[in-house]
Design a protein around this motif. Structure first.
Motif, mmCIF file in Angstrom:
data_model
loop_
_atom_site.group_PDB
_atom_site.id
_atom_site.type_symbol
_atom_site.label_atom_id
_atom_site.label_comp_id
_atom_site.label_asym_id
_atom_site.label_seq_id
_atom_site.Cartn_x
_atom_site.Cartn_y
_atom_site.Cartn_z
ATOM 1 N N ILE A 1 1.751 4.368 11.225
ATOM 2 C CA ILE A 1 0.640 3.423 11.269
ATOM 3 C C ILE A 1 1.084 2.259 12.148
ATOM 4 O O ILE A 1 2.099 1.615 11.867
ATOM 5 C CB ILE A 1 0.297 2.902 9.852
ATOM 6 N N SER A 2 0.347 1.990 13.201
ATOM 7 C CA SER A 2 0.770 0.960 14.153
ATOM 8 C C SER A 2 -0.174 -0.235 14.193
ATOM 9 O O SER A 2 -1.368 -0.089 14.428
ATOM 10 C CB SER A 2 0.897 1.549 15.564
ATOM 11 N N GLY A 3 0.420 -1.403 13.979
ATOM 12 C CA GLY A 3 -0.304 -2.658 14.147
ATOM 13 C C GLY A 3 0.165 -3.400 15.381
ATOM 14 O O GLY A 3 -0.046 -4.603 15.506
ATOM 15 N N LEU A 4 0.809 -2.689 16.292
ATOM 16 C CA LEU A 4 1.357 -3.312 17.496
ATOM 17 C C LEU A 4 0.258 -3.578 18.532
ATOM 18 O O LEU A 4 -0.666 -2.770 18.678
ATOM 19 C CB LEU A 4 2.429 -2.408 18.115
ATOM 20 N N PRO A 5 0.367 -4.668 19.278
ATOM 21 C CA PRO A 5 -0.634 -4.991 20.308
ATOM 22 C C PRO A 5 -0.367 -4.244 21.603
ATOM 23 O O PRO A 5 0.089 -4.819 22.596
ATOM 24 C CB PRO A 5 -0.456 -6.511 20.481
ATOM 25 N N VAL B 1 4.873 0.839 26.162
ATOM 26 C CA VAL B 1 4.002 1.671 25.320
ATOM 27 C C VAL B 1 4.545 3.097 25.256
ATOM 28 O O VAL B 1 4.601 3.705 24.175
ATOM 29 C CB VAL B 1 2.554 1.666 25.858
ATOM 30 N N MET B 2 4.959 3.611 26.388
ATOM 31 C CA MET B 2 5.499 4.970 26.442
ATOM 32 C C MET B 2 6.766 5.086 25.596
ATOM 33 O O MET B 2 6.952 6.072 24.869
ATOM 34 C CB MET B 2 5.786 5.352 27.887
ATOM 35 N N PRO C 1 -12.460 -1.635 23.970
ATOM 36 C CA PRO C 1 -13.559 -0.665 23.923
ATOM 37 C C PRO C 1 -13.106 0.795 23.997
ATOM 38 O O PRO C 1 -13.912 1.701 23.821
ATOM 39 C CB PRO C 1 -14.392 -1.025 25.161
ATOM 40 N N ARG C 2 -11.826 1.041 24.302
ATOM 41 C CA ARG C 2 -11.338 2.420 24.426
ATOM 42 C C ARG C 2 -9.913 2.513 23.889
ATOM 43 O O ARG C 2 -9.321 1.512 23.495
ATOM 44 C CB ARG C 2 -11.407 2.886 25.880
ATOM 45 N N CYS C 3 -9.367 3.714 23.902
ATOM 46 C CA CYS C 3 -8.017 3.928 23.397
ATOM 47 C C CYS C 3 -7.028 3.023 24.131
ATOM 48 O O CYS C 3 -7.046 2.969 25.368
ATOM 49 C CB CYS C 3 -7.619 5.398 23.561
ATOM 50 N N PRO C 4 -6.157 2.323 23.416
ATOM 51 C CA PRO C 4 -5.214 1.412 24.070
ATOM 52 C C PRO C 4 -4.071 2.128 24.793
ATOM 53 O O PRO C 4 -3.305 1.485 25.505
ATOM 54 C CB PRO C 4 -4.676 0.570 22.906
ATOM 55 N N VAL C 5 -3.973 3.441 24.596
ATOM 56 C CA VAL C 5 -2.966 4.218 25.333
ATOM 57 C C VAL C 5 -3.669 4.889 26.505
ATOM 58 O O VAL C 5 -4.542 5.741 26.315
ATOM 59 C CB VAL C 5 -2.307 5.289 24.443
ATOM 60 N N PRO C 6 -3.339 4.514 27.738
ATOM 61 C CA PRO C 6 -4.016 5.091 28.911
ATOM 62 C C PRO C 6 -3.873 6.614 28.966
ATOM 63 O O PRO C 6 -2.870 7.173 28.502
ATOM 64 C CB PRO C 6 -3.288 4.438 30.094
ATOM 65 N N TYR D 1 -7.668 4.866 16.399
ATOM 66 C CA TYR D 1 -7.462 6.150 17.079
ATOM 67 C C TYR D 1 -6.327 6.921 16.408
ATOM 68 O O TYR D 1 -5.322 6.330 15.998
ATOM 69 C CB TYR D 1 -7.117 5.937 18.551
ATOM 70 N N ARG D 2 -6.537 8.237 16.298
ATOM 71 C CA ARG D 2 -5.481 9.132 15.830
ATOM 72 C C ARG D 2 -4.887 9.824 17.049
ATOM 73 O O ARG D 2 -5.608 10.419 17.851
ATOM 74 C CB ARG D 2 -6.037 10.183 14.869
ATOM 75 N N ILE D 3 -3.579 9.759 17.187
ATOM 76 C CA ILE D 3 -2.890 10.374 18.325
ATOM 77 C C ILE D 3 -1.962 11.464 17.796
ATOM 78 O O ILE D 3 -1.151 11.224 16.902
ATOM 79 C CB ILE D 3 -2.087 9.324 19.124
#
Length: 222
Positions: A121-125, A134-135, A158-163, A190-192
């Motif tokens: 569970i991630s609360g990271l910005p 991020v990677m 508005p979209r997934c924070p992971v490109p 989002y679930r990744i």
């Protein structure tokens, strides 16, 4: 009891605001997440999930929700970089394992003796971080996840924070599981997960085509 809970919430807001003032890019929020977001980001978690890793645990809003979902406190690993938040987490969750660490270096740490985590569970910005960071965070987190494990991330964007380019590079797939409009500000989760190997995808397509052909054959014989 209501007064005590309200007092704790006010204290947490003050802590978050002070942390945001000192490091706005690292904290990226002026107040803790609300109960609506905590409920959404933990909605697919249960006692059966197994050990859970929480990144950027902050004041423990998501941690409480995880425990309410049935995850034992001693099956939680809470990763937090801010020293003030680490102290608070140690007081509030004495049976959890609390790491004062950079989430990007989590892959260097042995977390579990007998099994990998079922969820992160991630609360990271992530939106305020460079792609390389991020990677590194995702790579480290998935090194501790079971093959069927999932990484849950919320965002105010508005979209997934992971490109998409990073998801492709790490062979991951992101799915939006819902929005928390009651949160301040409104957020989405989002679930990744890992993508299945290409051989599995090809097998599924072959089986799908085969079953379609069989249905057509059955109809022609009817």
């Amino acid at each position: 009891m209501r007064e005590l809970r309200s007092s704790n919430n006010i204290g947490d807001v003050r802590r978050f605001f002070r942390a945001w003032l000192s490091a706005p890019l690292r904290v990226a929020a002026i107040m803790p997440s609300g109960s609506a977001l905590a409920g959404l980001i933990t909605s697919e978690i249960s006692a059966a999930t197994g050990p859970v890793i929480e990144l950027g645990a902050g004041t423990g809003v998501f941690t409480r929700a995880l425990i309410a979902r049935g995850v034992p406190e001693d099956k939680l690993v809470l990763v937090e970089y801010g020293a003030d938040f680490v102290q608070l987490l140690e007081q509030r969750f004495p049976r959890a394992r609390i790491l004062s660490a950079d989430a990007a270096r989590l892959g260097e740490v042995e977390l579990f003796d007998d099994s990998d985590a079922g969820a992160v569970i991630s609360g990271l910005p992530l939106l305020s971080m460079p792609p390389r960071k991020v990677m590194a965070i995702l790579d480290a987190a998935f090194s501790h996840l079971r093959s069927d494990g999932a990484f849950y991330q919320f965002t105010y964007g508005p979209r997934c924070p992971v490109p998409r380019v990073l998801l492709d590079r790490l062979a991951l797939k992101a799915i939006r599981i819902g929005g928390a409009l009651a949160n301040v500000p409104p957020a989405a989760v989002y679930r990744i997960r890992r993508r299945p190997p290409r051989s599995v995808i090809s097998m599924r397509k072959t089986q799908s085509r085969g079953s379609t052909g069989k249905r057509l054959l059955d109809l022609s014989e009817a």
